[in-house]
Scaffold this motif. Structure first.
Motif, PDB file in Angstrom:
ATOM      1  N   ILE A  87       0.864  -1.180   0.000  1.00 12.06           N
ATOM      2  CA  ILE A  87       0.000   0.000   0.000  1.00 12.06           C
ATOM      3  C   ILE A  87       0.901   1.230   0.000  1.00 12.06           C
ATOM      4  CG2 ILE A  87      -1.842   1.263   1.177  1.00 12.06           C
ATOM      5  CD1 ILE A  87      -2.722  -1.442   0.121  1.00 12.06           C
ATOM      6  N   SER A  88       1.205   1.742  -1.193  1.00  7.41           N
ATOM      7  CA  SER A  88       2.135   2.866  -1.386  1.00  7.41           C
ATOM      8  C   SER A  88       3.525   2.563  -0.822  1.00  7.41           C
ATOM      9  CB  SER A  88       1.573   4.154  -0.750  1.00  7.41           C
ATOM     10  OG  SER A  88       0.423   4.585  -1.437  1.00  7.41           O
ATOM     11  N   ASP A  89       3.859   1.292  -0.734  1.00  7.66           N
ATOM     12  CA  ASP A  89       5.171   0.825  -0.293  1.00  7.66           C
ATOM     13  C   ASP A  89       5.545  -0.386  -1.138  1.00  7.66           C
ATOM     14  OD1 ASP A  89       5.943   2.553   1.824  1.00  7.66           O
ATOM     15  OD2 ASP A  89       4.499   1.592   3.149  1.00  7.66           O
ATOM     16  N   PRO A  90       6.830  -0.752  -1.194  1.00 10.61           N
ATOM     17  CA  PRO A  90       7.221  -1.957  -1.938  1.00 10.61           C
ATOM     18  C   PRO A  90       6.490  -3.189  -1.422  1.00 10.61           C
ATOM     19  CG  PRO A  90       9.151  -0.658  -1.338  1.00 10.61           C
ATOM     20  CD  PRO A  90       7.984  -0.056  -0.609  1.00 10.61           C
ATOM     21  N   GLY A  91       6.159  -4.096  -2.307  1.00  7.30           N
ATOM     22  CA  GLY A  91       5.465  -5.311  -1.901  1.00  7.30           C
ATOM     23  C   GLY A  91       4.776  -6.021  -3.045  1.00  7.30           C
ATOM     24  N   PHE A  92       4.219  -5.237  -3.976  1.00  6.63           N
ATOM     25  CA  PHE A  92       3.454  -5.830  -5.073  1.00  6.63           C
ATOM     26  C   PHE A  92       4.311  -6.743  -5.938  1.00  6.63           C
ATOM     27  CE2 PHE A  92       2.752  -5.232  -9.689  1.00  6.63           C
ATOM     28  CZ  PHE A  92       1.680  -6.103  -9.835  1.00  6.63           C
ATOM     29  N   LEU A  93       5.502  -6.284  -6.327  1.00  7.66           N
ATOM     30  CA  LEU A  93       6.336  -7.054  -7.245  1.00  7.66           C
ATOM     31  C   LEU A  93       6.716  -8.412  -6.674  1.00  7.66           C
ATOM     32  CD1 LEU A  93       8.791  -4.390  -8.748  1.00  7.66           C
ATOM     33  CD2 LEU A  93       6.891  -5.535  -9.897  1.00  7.66           C
TER      34      LEU A  93
END
Length: 222
Positions: A87-93
């Protein structure tokens, strides 16, 4: 093989679940946005665990390396400096890449700034859009023009040095009378929430030194 996505406190260190603490104690290592910030949290809860840096500046180049590291382990945790990773921070990739490599991904429930901000805003929260941070320059005006016509409540994150300029741009494009709620430093000692019109917000924040992190909750178009 499993990746746990673990929310961490957005300010008050007590805002972490017992399950999150148990996961952080049990994993093989922790991927974190800033190792110093995460080590402070771990030290507070007397957790001794290896931390490895995974942040916006290295997430692309280190992605394959960390996938291989996770494959060699039973479980790994991913945290950001505050709130829920992704959530507006790294994590999705890394979550997407884990799924593509048949690595189980589980996100624990926990702290995130926009939920308390919208609930305490007094604005409708049955339907809303979350945009994260407004674009710095390119795309900001076109985005706000779209937002001006939306009937749903809209949520933005904003940094202190851009807050007033963003509010002035909102007033120019959306108008002075739209209702807005702005929460500063949620869960921390000096947290407060401003509620009023965009014009009133411009006046309020224009008369003081702006510090801290903010969540803006904008009413939808009537």
């Amino acid at each position: 093989m499993k990746l746990y996505i673990v929310p961490t406190p957005i300010g008050n260190l007590e805002d972490i679940t017992l399950r999150a603490l148990n996961v952080l104690k049990s994993v093989d290592f922790i991927l974190c946005e800033d190792t110093r910030t995460t080590r402070n949290l771990l030290k507070h809860y007397e957790i001794d665990k290896r931390c490895m840096a995974y942040h916006i500046f290295n997430e692309h180049e280190q992605l394959g390396h960390y996938i291989n590291q996770i494959k060699a382990c039973e479980s790994v945790a991913l945290v950001s400096d505050a709130g829920t990773p992704g959530i507006s921070d790294p994590g999705f990739l890394i979550a997407r890449e884990c799924i593509a490599n048949d690595i189980e991904v589980e996100c624990l429930p926990g702290a995130t700034a926009f939920v308390p901000a919208i609930v305490q805003s007094g604005l409708p929260c049955s339907s809303f859009y979350f945009y994260g941070f407004l674009p710095h320059k390119k795309g900001k005006e076109s985005l706000l023009k779209r937002v001006a016509e939306m009937e749903e409540t809209v949520i933005f994150y904003e940094s202190p040095h851009r807050l007033l300029k963003s509010l002035e741009k909102m007033m120019e494009i959306i108008g002075p009378d739209r209702r807005i709620s702005i929460s500063k430093e949620l869960t921390k000692i000096y947290n407060y929430t401003f509620r009023g019109t965009i014009a009133e917000a411009v006046e309020f924040f224009g008369q003081k030194e702006v510090k801290g992190e903010f969540v803006m909750v904008l009413a939808g178009k009537n």
